[in-house]
Design an enzyme around this catalytic site. Structure first.
Site, short mmCIF file in Angstrom:
data_model
loop_
_atom_site.label_atom_id
_atom_site.label_comp_id
_atom_site.label_asym_id
_atom_site.label_seq_id
_atom_site.Cartn_x
_atom_site.Cartn_y
_atom_site.Cartn_z
N TRP A 76 -0.49 -16.69 -15.87
CA TRP A 76 -1.07 -17.05 -17.17
C TRP A 76 -0.15 -18.01 -17.92
CZ3 TRP A 76 -0.16 -14.07 -22.19
CH2 TRP A 76 1.11 -13.50 -22.21
N ASP A 77 1.11 -18.10 -17.45
CA ASP A 77 2.07 -19.05 -18.01
C ASP A 77 1.44 -20.43 -18.16
OD1 ASP A 77 3.26 -16.85 -16.63
OD2 ASP A 77 5.21 -17.86 -16.68
N GLU A 113 4.79 -6.15 -20.97
CA GLU A 113 4.82 -5.48 -19.66
C GLU A 113 5.67 -4.21 -19.63
OE1 GLU A 113 5.91 -8.93 -17.37
OE2 GLU A 113 3.87 -9.15 -16.63
N LYS A 127 8.50 -5.84 -24.90
CA LYS A 127 9.16 -6.95 -24.20
C LYS A 127 8.81 -8.24 -24.92
CE LYS A 127 9.35 -8.66 -19.39
NZ LYS A 127 8.63 -8.56 -18.10
N GLN A 128 7.52 -8.46 -25.11
CA GLN A 128 7.06 -9.52 -26.00
C GLN A 128 5.85 -8.92 -26.70
OE1 GLN A 128 5.15 -12.93 -24.18
NE2 GLN A 128 4.86 -11.80 -22.28
#
Lengths: 775, 775
Positions: B350-351, B493, B606-607
């Site tokens: 998805w980056d 994640e 994590k984000q």
């Protein structure tokens, strides 16, 4: 003699290196290789260097990489360690190294390396020791110590199992599970791609620290890797000791046939747990005992020589043969490079029968028997090869791997870089004397051991089958009313596609003659076996054909000077001065000036087939004939084959050219441990190591199997005051003690009388009798 | 900002290293990587070192090693050279090195290394230059000079093509022919094992010597290797120059589809012959022009900043995106590590859509279109994935390789080293937001470009198919009369197997809403296309289901403080102080103290998915809502994902926390070129490099796509005096020039009027008009 290693005066068991040299990695890795016939691990250093070849092999675990020929896969590495002191990774290219020494103790297979390493004003003392157990085939043990000698220090060690090794870029192994048991025992499983052989490698680390301080531990997994990182702080002069225990098992091992992967894993892990309860010294003592029991107690050779390196070379040869020979399993043979390198892919050649089998026949007959049995197990593959080539019987493979593999010589070499066409490798097709060599070796074993049961069970059949091949191979020349053999390569591999190569034709004839005798003997003395074999091999059809053909097999006549031609055309070729290639530092110099096609058209020989024939069948040729042919062929020989020198040493000794014989002997000794620092890069030369023993015992010791008869006619070189050795003959042990004037032959607890001849006289000894014969 | 490289004052195009350091190999190899979107070659040194990672990749040439997931094979190396001076192999660990410098010129992709090397009282001057051509995708050129500065010298260089490289031990390539043409041009052929992709690598060497003296040349073939050894004697201060030309071609290349191997060989060889007639400088000039034309002319970004490294970081990001993006072929996408390392196996994530696609949408729409087309080509694989999981429609792969491969995320990771059980990698199964991300990215491209034809041809179908997936994925909660999505991983994640992840549910709902609009629009405005799609995708069955379900998709309500829950349970979890992990030198520090299972049970992120959602759909959320959620989530975020920092930079900028935004921007810049010397070992972080541009243009530049509307509301950080950049909007070019007080927006030759909004006001420009807006 000039060596590529240092030695320890008074101790002919030590191979030594007193300075680290990046350009000598290949030399030391192969010559200081550790092993036990099951596993072989090149003597790579614990820390990595760019040009190292980090090879670990388990005998017999052959696999094919995509479309390539089968080879021994390079297994995950267990001897690598990354050591960091005060943040600096140990690397002998950096900093200063002093008091460096690396030694291989041939007696117990202990490899030791120690040095001081200074980096940024701090000095550290390192020792690395390592052995592959001869007592337990699956066990590999390392001991490492680190001592900071100038200041306190933080030591980090990363160690585990590293499966990123390849065979020069080809990867045979599929990564399997990586596990840590009890937060202590690591295991990595892996499997070959095509042959589906499973391996379990297990490792653990035991530390000794000052005051039993605990070592910090952290796992690190990588692709194909399982590592642990350890960290410890040391005060100045404190020592950290690590013992790394490793077990390697494979389901190709005969013990694990039919067992499942779980059992394999459990065995490897169980053995690791057991072993790691014992100290390095204890396990080393056990392996030393096993070396004595399994190796050194058989076929002892002792020398008094002006050159102490002679004894070292003999010990080295026996060490290498011991670590290369899979005594544990007759489904395996001795590879041309042992288990010491990727050269020749772990394949076995005629090297075994002609150059190594004699050592075992006379020193450890049970192993010789296994090596012959390997060929018997290979009959199916030999039938297939014959069939593929439209012949009958058993055509043995030029290169042999797993018995059922049949021919495994690569069919195509690299492309000719100029024309761009792939070059055919002809030996697998037309270097056909291997079939005679196998038969010859098998019969030598039977004659020397007197093992009639084995002859009946296997060797007779093998020779009959080989004769079937040769009979079908013969080409009838109607005009001359004779049988010829065209388009072959003889032992002199400089000559491809020759006709009526004397070595080939002679040994083919010998094979058929021998088969005829076996046929007749079996029919009379073992009718039941005869019937079984006769049906299976269609002997009643073959026998009359053999009889008709055998005496019509074409053997080239000696020329007017008595020179036996190597083949149809050799004597008519141009001759050139080859002296510069005969004494070059490296082999193969001839190809700097000529290509193979040109060499094919010259009287230049890699090793002389004719002379080899005169040695192998010496009772069939008169001394004068030998001398004439020596004088003709030897000067035309480059000795670029590692097999050549020992044969010439023996023949020269037979011809009483003792100085020359000694020189050939020493040159043979130098093939691996000599001053050419690149000669062993792809692995040691197993055949030439067998040849060293042959040169001593058959050459100077004058021992020879003449038909079924043992002959003993020693003749020492000037430099040797005394040579003594032990051999087996007909199941009994003989001790020979030779000096410049006499030989004492003694039987040791001989249960039956032992006969031998010397200068035409026959002697017989039994019990513990001895006889002194003046030379 | 603190960097892991040196810089050249006044020149924001140079990444520099002034001392060789073995521990920084990975960092420099990845960050100084050369490439052109077709081929990528890590910046390994010419001479080898133990811990190097010598990677060469050609985009899209995926292959599976035995049972492993597909990955980009590491190709034979063409940049390695072994240089020997006076018998000593060049090795910077030995001897003394002075005047060392290595630079990467981002502007033209020229990698230069020069130093003096002294060994045993002799000094030699070396220069190594290298570029991967941007003008010809298949061309790689090196230039080497050696000058002995203290005495006469013998130089030996061994160079050629080395196919012994692996992917960390896995070998994808079967050795093919090695040939030498015209005694000068070398070629090595090789083929992937499973995907049967052929490669031809061709190399030649052109020397310049004093007085045009000839260089001695000797071929050397090894397994998987073709080398030539060159030798030349130099007088003191004479210089030997070697230019090594290399061409790399593959039959995966779209140009060679259906061509045979012979044609491939001939093309590679022909290109080599042609190229080697031209000088290094000429080819370099050509590549520099191509860099300008293909890269720097698009989306120029210029800064006046107190910290000149800001401009360097932006240039670096654009350089890396350029060398990583396969602009030549829409069957390929941008890998998470570009072509700079083996990490993530060359797969795209998805980056692309969330972090890199925006860069291309606004700077080079044709490339953006290709990246979207890649997903369209992947529909078959997405259907397969949906089917395998018992869903309908297109479920896009979490990791994508060749379009038809479908899901390529490894299913199993390493065994949990403690329990010994293999650990499942869940993202390929349950990190399902990728399907929304793909749809989102595709629609952003359409909205920004106005490319309605492409929407009709591909994007509409893609989104309808994605909606089909989501609709089938929904789980009905009868008690609550709502549709839920259970057991997923959101962008955070750290939280596996969560229910009703807000990001996932929100974007799933958005996908279905968008599909409903597309359905209705097509039916009315494009009946023919509608009929075609309707039949193929069974839209008439789906549409009523979508309508029934879409408003019942469960979105978690903000709590009483206005905090949007990340998922069903997040807000009820325990909180802990994570400040020490938020400012650690290396990422992942949290796992020193907690395992994943424990982190799953804590309010640690994590984000932040919620914040990402607020950024992506910013027009749907009020500023206050954003601030509340920022204040709640940001302190709970470790930013251990390289994707996190740039999102936070943008959001902070939106919230006018400009200092914080600038700090996040600089931290994002540091992910690869910053002081952590291990962060790029497996390759650079392509998404984060896209994120740097996003942070500049979307964050400080205030550019945003709100639905179909362009918004421009810049807000520079204190350190920046001026920011100017160019973007494409609806096919027209806009130039923005921003300082602390105002922004000047200008159209450049706009063929049609261009609209945008600022603070609710709408502006329209055409031709070369401009407007100045006070901030």
């Amino acid at each position: 003699m000039q060596l590529g290693f240092k030695t320890d005066p008074g101790n002919p068991w030590i191979l030594r290196e007193n300075a680290f040299n990046l350009k000598h990695l290949g030399k030391t890795e192969a010559n200081m290789c550790l092993g036990n016939g099951y596993v072989g691990i090149r003597a790579v250093t614990e820390e990595r260097y760019v040009n190292e070849t980090r090879d670990t092999f388990i005998a017999g675990t052959f696999d094919k990489f995509n479309g390539e020929v089968t080879e021994l896969p390079n297994l995950p590495d267990v001897v690598g360690l990354e050591v960091e002191v005060d943040g600096q990774t140990l690397d002998l290219n950096q900093g200063e190294v002093s008091n460096y020494q690396r030694t291989l103790d041939l007696k117990n297979g202990l490899l030791t390396r120690m040095f001081n390493w200074s980096y940024e004003q701090r000095t550290y003392r390192f020792t690395f020791e390592r052995f592959v157990s001869m007592a337990n085939l699956h066990l590999v043990v390392l001991r490492v110590t680190v001592t900071p000698t100038t200041a306190d220090c933080v030591v980090k060690i990363k160690s585990g199992i590293d499966g990123q090794q390849t065979n020069n870029g080809s990867q045979h192994l599929i990564e399997g599970d990586k596990r840590l048991f009890d937060n202590h025992y690591m295991q990595l499983l892996t499997e070959t791609n095509e042959s589906k052989i499973n391996f379990a490698l297990s490792t653990c680390h035991e530390f000794e620290t000052p005051d039993h301080r605990p070592v910090k531990q952290q796992m690190e997994l990588g692709r194909r890797q399982i590592f642990c990182k350890y960290q410890e702080s040391l005060k100045q002069d404190e020592t950290l000791q690590l013992v790394k225990y490793n077990t390697l098992v494979s389901d190709r091992d005969i013990d694990f046939n039919g067992h499942n992967l779980e059992e394999l894993q459990q065995f490897g892990l169980g053995l690791l747990k057991e072993s790691s309860k014992r100290s390095f010294d204890e396990l080393l003592a056990e392996t030393a005992t096993a070396w004595k029991r399994r190796v050194w107690n058989y076929g002892k050779v002792q020398l008094k020589s002006d050159d102490p390196d002679d004894q070292l070379a003999i010990n080295f040869a026996r060490y290498q043969l011991a670590i290369s020979t899979p005594e544990h399993d007759s489904r395996m043979n001795i590879a041309a490079k042992g288990l010491t390198g990727e050269g020749y892919k772990g394949h076995a050649f005629w090297d075994t029968e002609i150059f190594m089998l004699p050592y075992y026949i006379f020193t450890k007959p049970a192993v010789a028997k296994q090596l012959v049995e390997y060929r018997y197990l290979g009959l199916a593959g030999a039938h297939q090869k014959a069939k593929d080539n439209h012949y009958e019987g058993a055509q043995f493979p030029w290169e042999a791997a797993w018995p059922s593999d049949g021919e495994t010589t690569p069919k195509w070499g690299a492309a000719d870089i100029v024309t761009g066409r792939a070059m055919k490798i002809w030996s697998g097709f037309i270097e056909q004397h291997i079939t005679s060599d196998v038969a010859f070796g098998a019969l030598e074993y039977v004659h020397a051991s007197g093992d009639q049961q084995f002859a009946l069970d296997k060797v007779d059949e093998l020779i009959l089958d080989a004769a079937k091949f040769w009979s079908s191979r013969l080409e009838f020349n109607e005009a001359a009313d004779r049988y010829e053999i065209k388009d072959v390569i003889g032992p002199d591999e400089y000559k491809e596609h020759v006709n009526n190569n004397t070595f080939t034709n002679y040994t083919a004839k010998w094979t058929i003659e021998t088969a005829i005798q076996i046929y007749e003997d079996l029919k009379v003395n073992h009718p039941e076996k005869f019937n079984e074999l006769s049906e299976r091999l269609e002997l009643d059809r073959c026998y009359p054909v053999w009889q008709r053909r055998v005496d019509k097999i074409y053997l080239l006549e000696p020329n007017q000077d008595g020179v036996i031609p190597e083949n149809d055309t050799y004597l008519s070729l141009k001759t050139v001065d080859i002296s510069k290639y005969r004494h070059a530092e490296h082999v193969g110099g001839i190809f700097d000036d000529y290509n193979l096609e040109q060499v094919n058209q010259l009287q230049i020989t890699k090793q002389s087939d004719v002379l080899l024939l005169l040695y192998l069948f010496e009772q069939k040729f008169a001394t004068k004939e030998k001398q004439i042919n020596w004088d003709y062929y030897e000067p035309k020989t480059t000795h670029d084959s590692s097999l050549s020198l020992s044969t010439h040493a023996i023949l020269a000794s037979d011809l009483r050219m003792t100085d020359s014989a000694y020189s050939f002997f020493q040159r043979a000794c130098q093939i691996d441990i000599g001053p050419d620092m690149r000669s062993s890069n792809d692995g040691i030369h197993a055949a030439s190591l067998g040849g060293i023993w042959n040169a001593v015992v058959f050459g100077f010791g004058g021992v020879r199997l003449l038909g079924k008869q043992l002959r003993i006619e020693p003749h020492l070189p000037k430099a040797w005051q005394q040579l003594s050795f032990e051999i087996f003959w007909q199941g009994q042990k003989l001790h020979l003690n030779i000096d410049q004037k006499q030989v004492t032959v003694a039987t040791i607890d001989a249960q039956v009388p032992v006969s031998f001849t010397n200068q035409g006289h026959e002697y017989q000894l039994k019990g513990n009798e001895s006889v002194v014969i003046t030379l």
